[in-house]
Scaffold this motif. Structure first.
Motif, short mmCIF file in Angstrom:
data_model
loop_
_atom_site.label_atom_id
_atom_site.label_comp_id
_atom_site.label_asym_id
_atom_site.label_seq_id
_atom_site.Cartn_x
_atom_site.Cartn_y
_atom_site.Cartn_z
N ILE A 44 0.82 -1.22 0.00
CA ILE A 44 0.00 0.00 0.00
C ILE A 44 0.85 1.27 0.00
O ILE A 44 0.44 2.30 -0.50
N THR A 45 2.06 1.18 0.51
CA THR A 45 2.92 2.35 0.56
C THR A 45 3.66 2.59 -0.75
O THR A 45 4.36 3.60 -0.89
N GLY A 46 3.52 1.65 -1.70
CA GLY A 46 4.19 1.80 -2.99
C GLY A 46 5.71 1.73 -2.90
O GLY A 46 6.41 2.58 -3.46
N PRO A 47 6.24 0.71 -2.21
CA PRO A 47 7.70 0.63 -2.05
C PRO A 47 8.41 0.34 -3.38
O PRO A 47 7.81 -0.21 -4.30
N ARG A 48 9.66 0.72 -3.46
CA ARG A 48 10.46 0.39 -4.64
C ARG A 48 11.08 -0.99 -4.49
O ARG A 48 11.39 -1.65 -5.47
N VAL A 49 11.28 -1.43 -3.25
CA VAL A 49 11.88 -2.73 -2.96
C VAL A 49 11.09 -3.37 -1.83
O VAL A 49 10.65 -2.69 -0.91
N LEU A 50 10.93 -4.68 -1.91
CA LEU A 50 10.18 -5.43 -0.90
C LEU A 50 11.07 -6.55 -0.37
O LEU A 50 11.72 -7.26 -1.15
N LEU A 51 11.13 -6.71 0.94
CA LEU A 51 11.88 -7.79 1.56
C LEU A 51 10.90 -8.79 2.15
O LEU A 51 10.06 -8.43 2.98
N LEU A 52 10.97 -10.04 1.69
CA LEU A 52 10.15 -11.12 2.22
C LEU A 52 11.08 -12.08 2.96
O LEU A 52 11.91 -12.74 2.35
N THR A 69 2.47 -18.69 -5.53
CA THR A 69 2.00 -18.28 -6.86
C THR A 69 1.30 -16.93 -6.79
O THR A 69 1.58 -16.03 -7.59
N GLU A 70 0.41 -16.78 -5.83
CA GLU A 70 -0.35 -15.54 -5.69
C GLU A 70 0.58 -14.35 -5.41
O GLU A 70 0.46 -13.29 -6.03
N PHE A 71 1.52 -14.52 -4.50
CA PHE A 71 2.44 -13.42 -4.17
C PHE A 71 3.28 -13.05 -5.38
O PHE A 71 3.47 -11.88 -5.68
N ARG A 72 3.79 -14.06 -6.07
CA ARG A 72 4.63 -13.75 -7.24
C ARG A 72 3.84 -12.95 -8.27
O ARG A 72 4.33 -11.96 -8.81
N GLU A 73 2.61 -13.36 -8.54
CA GLU A 73 1.78 -12.64 -9.51
C GLU A 73 1.51 -11.21 -9.07
O GLU A 73 1.62 -10.27 -9.86
N ARG A 74 1.19 -11.01 -7.81
CA ARG A 74 0.87 -9.67 -7.31
C ARG A 74 2.11 -8.78 -7.27
O ARG A 74 2.04 -7.60 -7.60
N ILE A 75 3.23 -9.33 -6.89
CA ILE A 75 4.47 -8.55 -6.85
C ILE A 75 4.91 -8.20 -8.27
O ILE A 75 5.31 -7.06 -8.54
N ASP A 76 4.81 -9.15 -9.20
CA ASP A 76 5.13 -8.88 -10.60
C ASP A 76 4.23 -7.78 -11.15
O ASP A 76 4.69 -6.87 -11.83
N ALA A 77 2.93 -7.86 -10.85
CA ALA A 77 1.97 -6.86 -11.34
C ALA A 77 2.29 -5.47 -10.79
O ALA A 77 2.11 -4.47 -11.48
N THR A 82 12.06 -7.43 -5.48
CA THR A 82 11.82 -8.14 -4.22
C THR A 82 12.99 -9.04 -3.88
O THR A 82 13.54 -9.72 -4.74
N LEU A 83 13.35 -9.04 -2.61
CA LEU A 83 14.37 -9.93 -2.08
C LEU A 83 13.66 -10.94 -1.19
O LEU A 83 13.01 -10.57 -0.21
N LEU A 84 13.74 -12.22 -1.56
CA LEU A 84 13.12 -13.30 -0.80
C LEU A 84 14.20 -14.03 -0.03
O LEU A 84 15.16 -14.52 -0.62
N VAL A 85 14.06 -14.11 1.27
CA VAL A 85 14.98 -14.84 2.12
C VAL A 85 14.28 -16.13 2.52
O VAL A 85 13.19 -16.09 3.09
N THR A 86 14.89 -17.26 2.20
CA THR A 86 14.29 -18.55 2.56
C THR A 86 15.38 -19.61 2.65
O THR A 86 16.44 -19.48 2.04
N MET A 95 9.50 -18.83 -6.89
CA MET A 95 9.17 -17.41 -6.81
C MET A 95 10.16 -16.49 -7.50
O MET A 95 9.80 -15.37 -7.85
N ALA A 96 11.40 -16.91 -7.65
CA ALA A 96 12.46 -15.97 -8.06
C ALA A 96 12.95 -16.17 -9.48
O ALA A 96 12.93 -17.27 -10.02
N GLN A 97 13.40 -15.08 -10.05
CA GLN A 97 14.03 -15.12 -11.37
C GLN A 97 15.51 -15.45 -11.25
O GLN A 97 16.10 -16.03 -12.15
N HIS A 98 16.12 -15.06 -10.13
CA HIS A 98 17.54 -15.29 -9.88
C HIS A 98 17.70 -15.83 -8.47
O HIS A 98 16.96 -15.43 -7.57
N GLY A 99 18.68 -16.69 -8.28
CA GLY A 99 18.93 -17.23 -6.96
C GLY A 99 20.38 -17.07 -6.58
O GLY A 99 21.27 -17.31 -7.39
N VAL A 100 20.60 -16.65 -5.35
CA VAL A 100 21.96 -16.57 -4.81
C VAL A 100 21.96 -17.23 -3.45
O VAL A 100 20.94 -17.33 -2.78
N ARG A 101 23.14 -17.68 -3.07
CA ARG A 101 23.31 -18.35 -1.78
C ARG A 101 24.45 -17.65 -1.06
O ARG A 101 25.43 -17.26 -1.68
#
Length: 111
Positions: A44-52, A69-77, A82-86, A95-101
């Motif tokens: 809702i705040t319109g961030p430029r970057v999102l950390l999950l 699936t839902e989150f990826r679609e909404r974030i893409d839209a 987005t940086l996903l930590v898992t 969820m990701a286009q690129h993966g780093v370890r």
């Protein structure tokens, strides 16, 4: 202004299928609904970057797959970087286009 903020919040809840729960307390919602509310709050705040950070760790397997699936679609839209930590590589690949370890304090490209 409060009225504009409320209108934006209600519109975002509608987009997430949560209009009927708009007046409920967050702790009365299901796990999946709580995750959607958390994402709506972040967007809702319109961030430029999102950390999950482990966003689906407390969910059962079926809900986890659905929300990935839902989150990826909404974030893409929304067009938000987005940086996903898992710790779950399958989740990261879903969820990701690129993966780093992180290995020895250095980032290592996985894909």
């Amino acid at each position: 202004p409060k009225a504009a903020a409320r209108a934006r919040a209600l519109a975002l809840l509608a987009r997430f299928g949560l209009s009927a729960q708009a007046l409920q307390k967050v702790w009365t919602l299901s796990g999946g609904e709580q995750q959607r509310v958390a994402l709506a709050r972040a967007l809702i705040t319109g961030p430029r970057v999102l950390l999950l950070d482990e966003p689906f760790s407390a969910l059962d397997a079926d809900l986890r797959t659905h929300l990935q699936t839902e989150f990826r679609e909404r974030i893409d839209a929304a067009g938000i970087a987005t940086l996903l930590v898992t710790h779950d590589e399958a989740e990261a690949r879903a969820m990701a286009q690129h993966g780093v370890r992180l290995v020895g304090g250095m980032l290592q490209t996985v894909w």
